[in-house]
Design a protein around this motif. Structure first.
Motif, PDB file in Angstrom:
ATOM      1  N   ALA A 190       0.806  -1.220   0.000  1.00  0.00           N
ATOM      2  CA  ALA A 190       0.000   0.000   0.000  1.00  0.00           C
ATOM      3  C   ALA A 190       0.843   1.276   0.000  1.00  0.00           C
ATOM      4  CB  ALA A 190      -0.924   0.002   1.208  1.00  0.00           C
ATOM      5  N   ASN A 191       2.144   1.164   0.200  1.00  0.00           N
ATOM      6  CA  ASN A 191       3.003   2.369   0.219  1.00  0.00           C
ATOM      7  C   ASN A 191       2.411   3.495   1.072  1.00  0.00           C
ATOM      8  OD1 ASN A 191       3.616   1.215  -2.886  1.00  0.00           O
ATOM      9  ND2 ASN A 191       5.415   1.866  -1.740  1.00  0.00           N
ATOM     10  N   LEU A 211       0.601 -13.493   1.293  1.00  0.00           N
ATOM     11  CA  LEU A 211       1.838 -13.760   2.036  1.00  0.00           C
ATOM     12  C   LEU A 211       2.055 -12.678   3.078  1.00  0.00           C
ATOM     13  CD1 LEU A 211       4.459 -14.498  -0.772  1.00  0.00           C
ATOM     14  CD2 LEU A 211       3.621 -16.120   0.931  1.00  0.00           C
ATOM     15  N   LEU A 212       1.698 -11.449   2.691  1.00  0.00           N
ATOM     16  CA  LEU A 212       1.886 -10.306   3.592  1.00  0.00           C
ATOM     17  C   LEU A 212       1.204  -9.080   3.011  1.00  0.00           C
ATOM     18  CD1 LEU A 212       4.298  -8.294   2.191  1.00  0.00           C
ATOM     19  CD2 LEU A 212       5.633 -10.318   2.757  1.00  0.00           C
ATOM     20  N   LEU A 213       0.964  -8.113   3.896  1.00  0.00           N
ATOM     21  CA  LEU A 213       0.466  -6.799   3.492  1.00  0.00           C
ATOM     22  C   LEU A 213       1.558  -5.806   3.873  1.00  0.00           C
ATOM     23  CD1 LEU A 213      -1.658  -4.700   2.617  1.00  0.00           C
ATOM     24  CD2 LEU A 213      -2.561  -4.793   4.956  1.00  0.00           C
ATOM     25  N   GLU A 214       2.048  -5.077   2.866  1.00  0.00           N
ATOM     26  CA  GLU A 214       3.213  -4.227   3.073  1.00  0.00           C
ATOM     27  C   GLU A 214       2.813  -2.769   3.312  1.00  0.00           C
ATOM     28  OE1 GLU A 214       5.860  -4.830  -0.189  1.00  0.00           O
ATOM     29  OE2 GLU A 214       7.147  -3.150   0.339  1.00  0.00           O
ATOM     30  N   GLN A 215       3.340  -2.220   4.369  1.00  0.00           N
ATOM     31  CA  GLN A 215       3.282  -0.794   4.700  1.00  0.00           C
ATOM     32  C   GLN A 215       1.919  -0.148   4.438  1.00  0.00           C
ATOM     33  OE1 GLN A 215       6.297   0.570   6.030  1.00  0.00           O
ATOM     34  NE2 GLN A 215       4.918   2.150   6.761  1.00  0.00           N
ATOM     35  N   GLU A 240       8.668   1.294   4.211  1.00  0.00           N
ATOM     36  CA  GLU A 240       9.019   2.706   4.402  1.00  0.00           C
ATOM     37  C   GLU A 240       9.392   3.017   5.857  1.00  0.00           C
ATOM     38  OE1 GLU A 240       6.679   1.651   2.347  1.00  0.00           O
ATOM     39  OE2 GLU A 240       6.404   3.020   0.645  1.00  0.00           O
ATOM     40  N   SER A 241       8.807   2.294   6.821  1.00  0.00           N
ATOM     41  CA  SER A 241       9.112   2.549   8.241  1.00  0.00           C
ATOM     42  C   SER A 241      10.536   2.173   8.607  1.00  0.00           C
ATOM     43  CB  SER A 241       8.191   1.715   9.147  1.00  0.00           C
ATOM     44  OG  SER A 241       6.856   2.113   9.024  1.00  0.00           O
ATOM     45  N   ILE A 242      11.127   1.237   7.874  1.00  0.00           N
ATOM     46  CA  ILE A 242      12.418   0.662   8.295  1.00  0.00           C
ATOM     47  C   ILE A 242      13.561   1.502   7.736  1.00  0.00           C
ATOM     48  CG2 ILE A 242      13.858  -1.422   8.315  1.00  0.00           C
ATOM     49  CD1 ILE A 242      11.237  -1.738   9.891  1.00  0.00           C
ATOM     50  N   THR A 243      14.023   2.444   8.560  1.00  0.00           N
ATOM     51  CA  THR A 243      15.043   3.395   8.112  1.00  0.00           C
ATOM     52  C   THR A 243      16.401   3.169   8.777  1.00  0.00           C
ATOM     53  OG1 THR A 243      14.193   4.875   9.795  1.00  0.00           O
ATOM     54  CG2 THR A 243      13.383   5.224   7.557  1.00  0.00           C
ATOM     55  N   SER A 244      16.471   2.251   9.720  1.00  0.00           N
ATOM     56  CA  SER A 244      17.750   1.979  10.396  1.00  0.00           C
ATOM     57  C   SER A 244      17.600   0.698  11.218  1.00  0.00           C
ATOM     58  CB  SER A 244      18.114   3.128  11.338  1.00  0.00           C
ATOM     59  OG  SER A 244      17.226   3.123  12.455  1.00  0.00           O
ATOM     60  N   PRO A 245      18.715   0.113  11.649  1.00  0.00           N
ATOM     61  CA  PRO A 245      18.624  -1.049  12.543  1.00  0.00           C
ATOM     62  C   PRO A 245      17.875  -0.703  13.839  1.00  0.00           C
ATOM     63  CG  PRO A 245      20.818  -0.928  11.572  1.00  0.00           C
ATOM     64  CD  PRO A 245      20.102   0.338  11.177  1.00  0.00           C
ATOM     65  N   ARG A 246      18.059   0.522  14.350  1.00  0.00           N
ATOM     66  CA  ARG A 246      17.362   0.887  15.598  1.00  0.00           C
ATOM     67  C   ARG A 246      15.852   0.917  15.417  1.00  0.00           C
ATOM     68  NH1 ARG A 246      21.679   4.124  17.549  1.00  0.00           N
ATOM     69  NH2 ARG A 246      21.184   5.724  16.042  1.00  0.00           N
TER      70      ARG A 246
END
Ligand code: MG
Length: 367
Positions: A190-191, A211-215, A240-246
């Motif tokens: 869904a971006n 399989l999954l629903l993305e963002q 889009e939420s995943i911007t770093s390991p933290r």
């Protein structure tokens, strides 16, 4: 390693078909390429920013400016730069992850070429080919959608992803599921197009065995995704939420997702991407590699990443022909739904100078 010069190139690659998501539409790929000239040789990277800040906050002329005015001078002034140190050297600059990632990747490419080591070896790949999927844009017509999916399945793609938005969600997913049956590996992206208030509509997707629903929700809405994940039987995947390991660690702790799409450019490079892979593996959360319409340079590095053990779902890497009639490297081709992981030094792919020069619309050398 001493960085002697950094070359930035803007290249223009026409897309085979226009690509539309809930957020934007494009009919050509205007790419930013980075080449580092070092004391030990050259290294290349793709900075997959878009011309405007409509998909990611970073955009092409902004990335060029931050590299030219800040990042490249800082790198050139640093003694003994290695890929592992690039992020630390550039840390005084806030944000600009994609520009930093491109510089780190170019340095890594130069470093590995000098050592005769491939990205795959360096990152710890466990496969020499990876199964790949394809992302199908919003077509606006169900007949056109079915025809495109049919064509991709004939080409051998192992998984289909449909771009969705409010008003183009239940019907296209139902149509594809009905036409191609329950065994088709199918997912939706869904971006960020939905609000938490549309949870009931997204729940209607549960019956299609995705399989999954993305963002589905905004990039910074980890709590909203955690609440939604409780309501849906379809696994929620964050992109889009995943911007770093933290941030990835926070998302896992909150239960905001049970699958992660790793985009090396967005998370700050391949070292951060590998760290997120390792973190997700430790939590039993599968990952896959997304795409940002990379040229062959970026595609090659993504294939190496996707060959790591916990990349258990097919990525959006796709063959070159899905996007471009002509690329700046030799094309990547499908073989039984898989693409071979390059094994040569660095990214294992070479930029074709004649094509590169012909497609270049802007070139600058920073010394
Ligand atoms: Mg996505």
């Amino acid at each position: 390693m001493k960085i002697e010069a950094v070359e930035l190139r803007v290249v223009r690659l026409p897309l085979v078909t226009p690509f539309r998501t809930s957020q934007h539409s494009q009919d050509e790929r205007i790419a930013l390429l980075v080449c580092v000239h070092t004391s030990e040789g050259e290294g290349w990277a793709d900075c997959p920013v878009s011309p405007g800040p409509f998909h990611e906050p970073e955009f092409l002329s902004g990335s060029r400016a931050v590299m030219a005015e800040y990042l490249v001078p800082m790198l050139m002034a640093a003694p003994g730069v290695t890929a592992a140190r690039v992020q630390a050297v550039l840390a005084p600059v806030k944000g600009h992850q994609m520009a930093k990632a491109a510089l780190e990747t170019a340095v890594l490419d130069a470093e590995l070429r000098a050592k005769q080591m491939s990205f795959a070896q360096y990152l710890g790949a466990v496969r020499d080919r990876v199964p790949v999927g394809v992302s199908v844009g919003i077509t606006g017509s169900l007949a056109e959608l079915i025809s495109q999916v049919e064509d991709y399945l004939e080409q051998g793609y192992k998984r289909i992803k449909l771009k969705i938005e409010p008003g183009w969600d239940i019907e296209p997913v139902r149509a594809v599921r009905q036409r191609f049956g329950p065994d088709l590996a199918l997912q939706a992206d869904a971006n960020t197009a939905y609000s938490p208030a549309s949870a009931h509509r997204l729940r209607a997707l549960d019956e299609f065995g995705l399989l999954l629903l993305e963002q589905p929700l905004a990039a910074d809405d980890l709590l909203g995704h955690a609440d939604l994940a409780q309501l849906l039987t379809t696994p929620v995947c964050l992109d889009e939420s995943i911007t770093s390991p933290r941030v990835a660690a926070a998302a896992l702790r909150l239960g905001a997702c049970s699958v992660v799409n790793i985009k090396p450019a967005r998370v700050g490079g391949y070292l951060a991407a590998r760290a997120i892979h390792d973190l997700c593996a430790a939590h039993g959360v599968p990952v896959w590699c997304g795409g940002m319409l990379e040229t062959g340079v970026g595609r090659a590095a993504n294939l190496a990443l996707a060959a790591l053990e916990n990349f258990t779902l097919p990525g959006d890497i796709s063959a070159t022909a899905r996007y471009f009639t002509e690329d700046i490297t030799a094309p990547f081709t499908l073989d039984d739904g898989h693409i071979a992981v390059p094994s040569g030094p660095g990214t294992g792919t070479e930029v074709l100078p004649g094509v590169l020069d012909r497609l270049t619309t802007h070139r600058e050398i920073l010394r």
